[in-house]
Scaffold this motif. Structure first.
Motif, PDB file in Angstrom:
ATOM      1  N   GLU A 164       0.766  -1.373   0.089  1.00 16.06           N
ATOM      2  CA  GLU A 164      -0.083  -0.133  -0.410  1.00 16.06           C
ATOM      3  C   GLU A 164       0.985   0.621   0.149  1.00 16.06           C
ATOM      4  O   GLU A 164       1.647   1.201   0.943  1.00 16.06           O
ATOM      5  CB  GLU A 164      -0.847   0.145   1.419  1.00 16.06           C
ATOM      6  N   GLY A 165       0.984   2.196  -0.404  1.00 15.17           N
ATOM      7  CA  GLY A 165       1.299   3.272  -1.109  1.00 15.17           C
ATOM      8  C   GLY A 165       3.099   3.092  -0.966  1.00 15.17           C
ATOM      9  O   GLY A 165       2.814   2.026  -2.051  1.00 15.17           O
ATOM     10  N   GLU A 166       3.708   3.628  -0.682  1.00 14.81           N
ATOM     11  CA  GLU A 166       5.145   3.418  -0.507  1.00 14.81           C
ATOM     12  C   GLU A 166       5.508   1.859   0.499  1.00 14.81           C
ATOM     13  O   GLU A 166       6.970   1.275   0.401  1.00 14.81           O
ATOM     14  CB  GLU A 166       6.030   4.254   0.486  1.00 14.81           C
ATOM     15  N   HIS A 167       4.604   1.555   0.584  1.00 13.97           N
ATOM     16  CA  HIS A 167       4.703  -0.069   1.539  1.00 13.97           C
ATOM     17  C   HIS A 167       5.102  -1.230   0.249  1.00 13.97           C
ATOM     18  O   HIS A 167       4.626  -1.112  -0.284  1.00 13.97           O
ATOM     19  CB  HIS A 167       3.554  -0.187   2.264  1.00 13.97           C
ATOM     20  N   VAL A 168       5.879  -2.043   0.661  1.00 16.72           N
ATOM     21  CA  VAL A 168       6.355  -3.162  -0.386  1.00 16.72           C
ATOM     22  C   VAL A 168       6.573  -4.091   0.696  1.00 16.72           C
ATOM     23  O   VAL A 168       7.158  -4.042   1.349  1.00 16.72           O
ATOM     24  CB  VAL A 168       7.394  -2.716  -1.257  1.00 16.72           C
ATOM     25  N   ALA A 169       6.241  -5.537   0.083  1.00 15.86           N
ATOM     26  CA  ALA A 169       6.855  -6.811   0.286  1.00 15.86           C
ATOM     27  C   ALA A 169       8.160  -7.409  -0.100  1.00 15.86           C
ATOM     28  O   ALA A 169       8.269  -6.934  -1.107  1.00 15.86           O
ATOM     29  CB  ALA A 169       5.588  -7.740   0.409  1.00 15.86           C
ATOM     30  N   VAL A 170       9.098  -7.605   0.356  1.00 18.24           N
ATOM     31  CA  VAL A 170      10.509  -8.185   0.133  1.00 18.24           C
ATOM     32  C   VAL A 170      10.322  -9.281  -0.142  1.00 18.24           C
ATOM     33  O   VAL A 170      10.331  -9.801   0.735  1.00 18.24           O
ATOM     34  CB  VAL A 170      11.455  -6.448   0.323  1.00 18.24           C
TER      35      VAL A 170
END
Lengths: 337, 337
Positions: B46-52
């Motif tokens: 969501e937004g700038e939040h990423v799963a790596v």
């Protein structure tokens, strides 16, 4: 590698005991949204929002029967992971693939594998976003899957209650028959043959059904059936602390005909065959119609096959006779490929 | 498997070409926050939040030298994945492990593997949350890693600009020397021996440094060095569209002494050895002190080794002599274990 004869070899203990041994050595994440032993794992993102993770490895020697090409094998490696997401009601978003390739395979083989990986992913609206290749003695395709979900919507293995209806998303026995055809055990007429082979070579995960059932909020427990219907019932029973009385065995018509043709026990195919990708779910009786409607709304179906019982065993009831369904199916190390 | 002689075998094409072939068949996720070809993959949450996400497979035959026990091997399988998270500045949260085990290994061996998996994870504050075991011809440990990050904080392979300082988090050459000791190529005195062996058997990911550098916002590009310093520079160069002039080779004192003792080219150990877990980063000159302070704030260091250049080649400058550093290091299929 230690081969001391005084210690047990893996062939004696089987896959499930190996997992128990490993778990004894693992520190448990304090906030794990799904306990060990379910089809998938999860990590909290924020509030109710969780990341859902799954990995499962396809190995050439044990998971790729003769007659299955590399494109089929790669697609199967994807589908067997997606089936676990389907059972939990989670949309897969991204896949990573760790490939172990024998040195003697060709670049053409690699192309087939890549095609299968992409095809399997796109069928379920997911993408391969990364991976890694290594040299290995045997073909190894380790797929890991990522998606997100609301924790409260996850359909776990625990949660079945005595009195619930147990149901499946389709008929069983075709892959077990198909595997017997691939191994040359029995010949059947052409039209049958293709359909049975297709069930082995091109398995389909019940993702649409899983998503619809999860969204309906009607499911008390759920599991996929890749190790066979009998195993799935026993696993659901163990995790939910219940048993089952099965009175309508979901026999696929083609499996029945194959069994008659070839002198095979149809219940062996249906209950203990494995390589099945139907979902096995439990539903409170008062929510049954809603659950059935949810499955049908996406072109699927829900077939009631029996009831959840307090007694922690799995029985099959036929013509007033009750017999035990054993916890027997495909198990790595114990089963012979 | 297709063995048609008119098609190229994997030994001829190498790991990097195999990955190129696979990528041609993959549909690309439209919103992929990190392009193919970096150390890790990512999916927007969501937004700038990423799963790596990251997966890498350890294979007994190629990745476990003689003298490395199963606990070391399992820990290494974890650390080599965590090193890629370190290079991107991402805290790993959860691991999944897909294990391929030969049938003849014992339950004691499984315990050792489990201990190594847990130890490697807990050292970096991550947990094993799930996995799967299968039977395989060779030991296979496919680890997949999950964490989250702010997209803008990720240190990617692209981003180096001509004039940037290129730096590393430690000295190189010890693992390459250690591997030669394990293979019995050369004997050295006890105190050295232990240190060099330790660098191979118990590699350490530079996670603290990676997290601190990412948080400092001073890094223009970053990569780990598991395939060797030379390869890492070439990869950074390719992804950033730049080259490098290296004028201070980060030679570990122990590697130097080993090289002198055993008549080995020390630059071969340092540049092309592989199995290294230092980070290789680039920094704008005006941010150098800030970057150095960030590494030191967590007990690490940042050693400048040269400059980023517009010319897209990697040069080594020594006493006014310039020679090319070749893109050579460990590569699956091409390299011989």
């Amino acid at each position: 590698l230690d081969k001391d004869a005084t210690r047990k070899g893996l062939g004696e203990v089987g896959e499930r005991s190996i997992i128990e041994i490993i778990k004894r050595y693992l520190d448990v994440m304090p906030t794990m949204p799904i306990p060990f032993g379910d089809d998938v794992s999860a990590v909290a993102i924020e509030g109710e929002h969780v990341a859902v993770l799954k990995t499962d490895m396809l190995v050439g020697k044990t998971d790729v029967p003769d007659g299955m090409n590399l494109q089929h094998a790669a697609r199967k490696a994807v589908v067997m992971n997606i089936s676990d997401f389907a059972a939990k009601g989670v949309q897969p978003e991204a896949l990573l693939v760790s490939l172990g390739l024998p040195r003697m395979i060709s670049t053409k083989d690699v192309e087939e594998i890549a095609e299968g990986l992409n095809a399997g992913s796109r069928e379920y609206d997911a993408y391969v976003v990364g991976g890694d290749t290594s040299e290995a003695s045997d073909l190894v395709i380790a797929v890991s899957l990522y998606g997100t979900a609301q924790k409260s919507q996850l359909m776990l293995r625990s949660g079945a209650k005595a009195g619930d209806v147990v149901a499946v998303t389709g008929f069983f026995g075709k892959p077990a028959a198909g595997l017997r055809i691939l191994s040359g055990e029995c010949l059947v007429k052409q039209e049958f043959c293709e359909l049975l082979l297709d069930s082995v070579l091109t398995p389909r995960a019940r993702l649409k059904e899983g998503l619809a059932l999860a969204a309906s909020g009607t499911i008390s427990s759920s599991i996929d059936s890749s190790d066979g219907l009998a195993w799935s019932l026993h696993e659901l029973g163990t995790m939910s602390n219940v048993g089952f009385l099965i009175d309508r065995v979901p026999v696929a018509e083609e499996a029945k005909q194959f069994a008659e043709n070839c002198g095979v026990d149809v219940f062996e195919l249906v209950l203990h065959g494995g390589e099945e990708y139907e979902l096995v779910v439990t539903v409170k009786p008062e929510l049954w119609q809603e659950a059935e409607a949810a499955a049908e709304s996406v072109g699927g179906r829900l077939l009631p096959i029996g009831k959840v019982t307090q007694e922690k065993r799995v029985f099959l009831k036929q013509n007033d006779e009750k017999r035990i369904i054993e916890p027997r199916g495909w198990e790595h190390f114990k089963s012979k490929p």
